[in-house]
Write a protein that holds these residues in place. Sequence first.
Motif, PDB file in Angstrom:
ATOM      1  N   LYS A 163     -27.866  80.324  93.185  1.00 23.07           N
ATOM      2  CA  LYS A 163     -29.085  79.701  93.719  1.00 23.07           C
ATOM      3  C   LYS A 163     -29.205  79.937  95.226  1.00 23.07           C
ATOM      4  O   LYS A 163     -29.510  79.031  96.005  1.00 23.07           O
ATOM      5  CB  LYS A 163     -29.131  78.205  93.407  1.00 23.07           C
ATOM      6  N   GLN A 216     -35.590  75.467  91.485  1.00 24.88           N
ATOM      7  CA  GLN A 216     -35.736  74.037  91.219  1.00 24.88           C
ATOM      8  C   GLN A 216     -37.149  73.529  91.488  1.00 24.88           C
ATOM      9  O   GLN A 216     -37.507  72.424  91.075  1.00 24.88           O
ATOM     10  CB  GLN A 216     -34.759  73.250  92.097  1.00 24.88           C
ATOM     11  N   GLN A 219     -40.504  73.162  90.563  1.00 25.83           N
ATOM     12  CA  GLN A 219     -41.272  73.386  89.336  1.00 25.83           C
ATOM     13  C   GLN A 219     -42.735  73.705  89.613  1.00 25.83           C
ATOM     14  O   GLN A 219     -43.364  74.439  88.851  1.00 25.83           O
ATOM     15  CB  GLN A 219     -41.156  72.164  88.428  1.00 25.83           C
TER      16      GLN A 219
END
Length: 740
Positions: free
Chosen positions: A443, A451, A453
């Motif tokens: 990440k 993360q 959205q």
Amino acid sequence: MSGQLLSSKVVVVEEEPKVRGIPSAPTSVAGAVGITERGPIGEAVLCSSLDEFQDKFGGFTADSDLALAAMGFFENGGSQLWVVRTAHYTDVASPATATAVRAAGFLVAGGGPTPGILLGGAARPFVLHDGDLIRLAVDGAPEANAVFNGSAAAMAAGGAGPYALADGMELLLRVDNGLEQTVLFSAADFADIANATATEVAAAINAVIVGGRATTPGGIVRLASDTEGTASRVQVTGGSANAVLAFPGVASVGGGNVANLRAVEVAEVKAVVEAAIPSVTVDAGVGGVLDVRTVATGPGASVQANPATAAAFGLNNALHTGAASGTANAVRVEGKDPGAYANRVEAEVRAATNGSASAFDLLVVEDGAYRETFPNLSMNPGDARYVETIVNDARTGSVYVRVIDQLLAGAPVPPPQTVALAGGGDGLAGLDDADFIGSEPAKTGLRALDQVQDLSLLLVPGRATPAVHNAMVRYCEVERDGEVFAVLDPPASQSATDIVTYVATTAALEQLSEFGAIYWPRVKVLNPAKSVLGSADQIVVPPSGIVAGVFARTDSAHPGRVYDPPAGIEAGRMFGVLGFETDEVLEENKRDLVYPHRINPLTTGPGLPRYIDGSRTLKGDGNFPYVAERRGVIFIERSLKQGLQFARHKNNTEGLRAQVRRTITAFLLAQMNNGAFRSKTPSTAFFVDVSEQLNTPTQIFAGKLIARVGLATNKPAEFIVLRISQDTRALEAELAAAEG
């Protein structure tokens, strides 16, 4: 009896709605990856204004393309920007290998017994060789070794040469989790390519690859990474030449106890040394040097490095002993985030405001100006105003520093003093494309945005390279399932012919994807920080932040504006833009050169504002080739995806399919009224099909409910054609009368 009405009454029964409401998905939540003055590395943080950005990530620096993009984004109407700070990683797949360093200093206090302390004289990262060691004598015990080792990943071809290659064959490979590299074998590089020797093959590979090398032990071509350690990796990923060379299909990985022997970090030294010599602790000292301390304290504690210790650590060979009492490091004060910014920070201790001898005030000073004050701090971990609790609080604590209690015996209070933090670094040496692209498991880079959205726009200000641009488009279309749109910057100093070459050939962006658009040229804005960015009144900046801000402003003007092209002298107006990097874009023939290659010019004209003069995505032969068209469809798809969640796991009956059809139709009717389609008549604006022809028994038994939706999307008026002729109506009428 269940359901029986026992007496006269009015009964209310709420029925499930036959038409579900579908909430509108957000359209202008932007994500940006780049370099900032400070802030967490590899973590997506939401900023809703430029002030909030500067609170969390600092101000303008010499490398502040991201800060300048944030300024343009918010100035032009943006309101949600997720920011990911990056730095150079020795291994982008390991977040711990980020090379940015916190500045640090120590507040001292008198107290009880002290440990033996051995400080290094060289800053991390440490350049080692396999077998290098730290040899210490601790507390009078026999010497003990902590040995560092690492081996390179390597793999060999399936056999010895000669190899029956052919002109134009390719070998695809990847080194150390980097970008895929291509080796093209050309007949001109071989005496006889059909009988290529191992030496010739190795020479062709070495002329191209970065980060690795080819050798020929025993007449067999062998590939190896230049990295020695657990981060080392070599993988042949394909190519027609591998049918001949027969390298293994699986990756080879390196070994050892550090990621890269050529760039060993303090945390790795700590792990190796403390495992081998548990009587000492190892931490990062001020400036990134080793701070080696005995666990024991008092006059009997001692530590001494043997001359066999690797010189890279800078450890002297004197005996360092503890004391029965004396001044010792009581509180480590370091930058809240890694970075050189904290080298301008000082921590000042004053007597407690409340007059208590068991408390103290801590003041944070930046560039000589007092920024923060934390009064009446305690060294007692059980106290409500314990120094770590107050200063490190995520919400109300310091935005500049964090503190670490060194847990001295008796918890002595630091007396009045001032310590300057030092040794911080931004970790920009060796910065490359992979640091922006990142790694999915770790990440890092772009993948830190996974993360988020609601992400809908993507920008990487100031890193306009083929690898980054292709990774951005791939991230939007593939990794984010076509729900994000990339705004691409042009490289610096591009003429019209340069940017055409870049898009069409160098980066191969033309016709690549509908999920991104590129804008040219870079733009001039007012210099916001002459002390940092130079004395010029105007500076040149990448336009992606400004363009994304225009998108956001257009979207938010009123419902349905996401369907309107963010271009033209009204919707495409760019606030804060004073000019362009090249005046070629003011010439119509230059714009005529770039526009057919799906490059959107930024321009102006007499009496006109500076505006976006194009609304094309990178791909012209797909379903939705215009920016507003593609972004509008993304909005519809995301909204439907979210709004139809109610149908999941329900029985796939005709009634459910009818409810799905009605729900989609109701939403599309609302979008039609907002201007989404070419027609205001539902039958010609869109269609929704959930018929039995689509939902066959085979599909139903497979657990699928299929709905087909067709959209008659709008097309922008790119060219206004005026047909002008002589007005001959009176003459024609006279002739007609005479002939009659």
